[in-house]
Write a protein that holds these residues in place. Sequence first.
Motif, short mmCIF file in Angstrom:
data_model
loop_
_atom_site.label_atom_id
_atom_site.label_comp_id
_atom_site.label_asym_id
_atom_site.label_seq_id
_atom_site.Cartn_x
_atom_site.Cartn_y
_atom_site.Cartn_z
N GLY A 44 46.33 48.45 40.97
CA GLY A 44 46.05 49.07 39.67
C GLY A 44 47.16 48.77 38.67
O GLY A 44 46.91 48.53 37.48
N ALA A 93 35.84 48.49 44.98
CA ALA A 93 35.09 48.41 46.24
C ALA A 93 36.03 48.68 47.41
O ALA A 93 35.69 49.40 48.35
CB ALA A 93 34.47 47.02 46.38
N CYS A 95 38.81 50.43 47.40
CA CYS A 95 39.20 51.85 47.43
C CYS A 95 38.09 52.68 48.06
O CYS A 95 38.36 53.58 48.86
CB CYS A 95 39.50 52.31 46.00
SG CYS A 95 39.49 54.07 45.80
C1 FMN Z 1 41.23 39.85 37.64
C2 FMN Z 1 40.74 40.72 38.76
C3 FMN Z 1 39.82 41.70 38.48
C4 FMN Z 1 39.34 42.52 39.52
N1 FMN Z 1 38.42 43.49 39.22
C5 FMN Z 1 37.90 44.22 40.22
C6 FMN Z 1 36.91 45.20 39.94
O1 FMN Z 1 36.50 45.43 38.79
N2 FMN Z 1 36.42 45.92 40.99
C7 FMN Z 1 36.83 45.72 42.29
O2 FMN Z 1 36.32 46.39 43.18
N3 FMN Z 1 37.79 44.82 42.57
C8 FMN Z 1 38.33 44.07 41.58
N4 FMN Z 1 39.31 43.15 41.87
C9 FMN Z 1 39.80 43.07 43.24
C10 FMN Z 1 40.76 44.21 43.54
O3 FMN Z 1 41.86 44.19 42.64
C11 FMN Z 1 41.25 44.13 44.99
O4 FMN Z 1 40.16 44.38 45.88
C12 FMN Z 1 42.37 45.09 45.28
O5 FMN Z 1 42.78 44.94 46.63
C13 FMN Z 1 42.00 46.55 45.01
O6 FMN Z 1 43.11 47.36 45.36
P1 FMN Z 1 43.16 48.93 45.08
O7 FMN Z 1 41.81 49.48 45.39
O8 FMN Z 1 44.24 49.40 46.00
O9 FMN Z 1 43.61 49.11 43.67
C14 FMN Z 1 39.82 42.34 40.84
C15 FMN Z 1 40.77 41.36 41.10
C16 FMN Z 1 41.22 40.57 40.08
C17 FMN Z 1 42.26 39.52 40.40
#
Ligand code: FMN
Length: 191
Positions: A44, A93, A95
């Motif tokens: 995040g 997804a 999370c």
């Molecule tokens: C540019 C970019 C945009 C992303 N947007 C999303 C998104 O909208 N939804 C999602 O589920 N994952 C998205 N991801 C992947 C997540 O950042 C990734 O699964 C990450 O491990 C989530 O970690 P967190 O849930 O701990 O924050 C994105 C990745 C990148 C590089």
Amino acid sequence: MAERRPPCIVLGVTGSIAAFRAADLASGMVQKGWEVHAILTGDGARFITPLTLSALTHRPVHTSLWEEAEGGRMGHLDLARMADVVVVAPATADCLARAAHGMAGDVLGAVLLASRAPLVFAPAMNTQMWRHAATQANVRILTQRGARWVGPGEGRLACGEVGPGRMAPVAEILAEVGKALTKTKAKKVSP
Ligand SMILES: Cc1cc2nc3c(=O)[nH]c(=O)nc-3n(C[C@H](O)[C@H](O)[C@H](O)COP(=O)(O)O)c2cc1C
């Protein structure tokens, strides 16, 4: 007469392109008079800075289990106890998968596991990720445990696809958190 404290909202922000909209959400919550404690995942923090959320909520932002442990505190447990509502917006997804399976490897996961407060998710992700059987199974698991959902909305996504996956409008998330708060209050006054 006992002083009434403001509602305490724990706002989890995860690594979605929609994370920048958490700034408006945090600001909207503060304008409602709610006490907002933000948690930002490591990914995040690639999309929105702790400084932004901290400036808008007037409090430090929680980013690590270990920073707080160094001061002899277990802040995640304090947050879990204090929360009247926990809201994750945007919720990735990944999370949702971690939450569905009780994974507590970061401060958000630990709070989700330790808190008994109503939980609201505002998912944001690519359409195929949202529709995937794995994500839908995680949504079902969390729903069975009482989680509430706002969105995702449909439309053109940042990735260029059109379909479900947009984080719900801030006003809708605020309204859902407001409803969840009413439920918490009702529970606290009932014998
Ligand atoms: C540019 C970019 C945009 C992303 N947007 C999303 C998104 O909208 N939804 C999602 O589920 N994952 C998205 N991801 C992947 C997540 O950042 C990734 O699964 C990450 O491990 C989530 O970690 P967190 O849930 O701990 O924050 C994105 C990745 C990148 C590089």
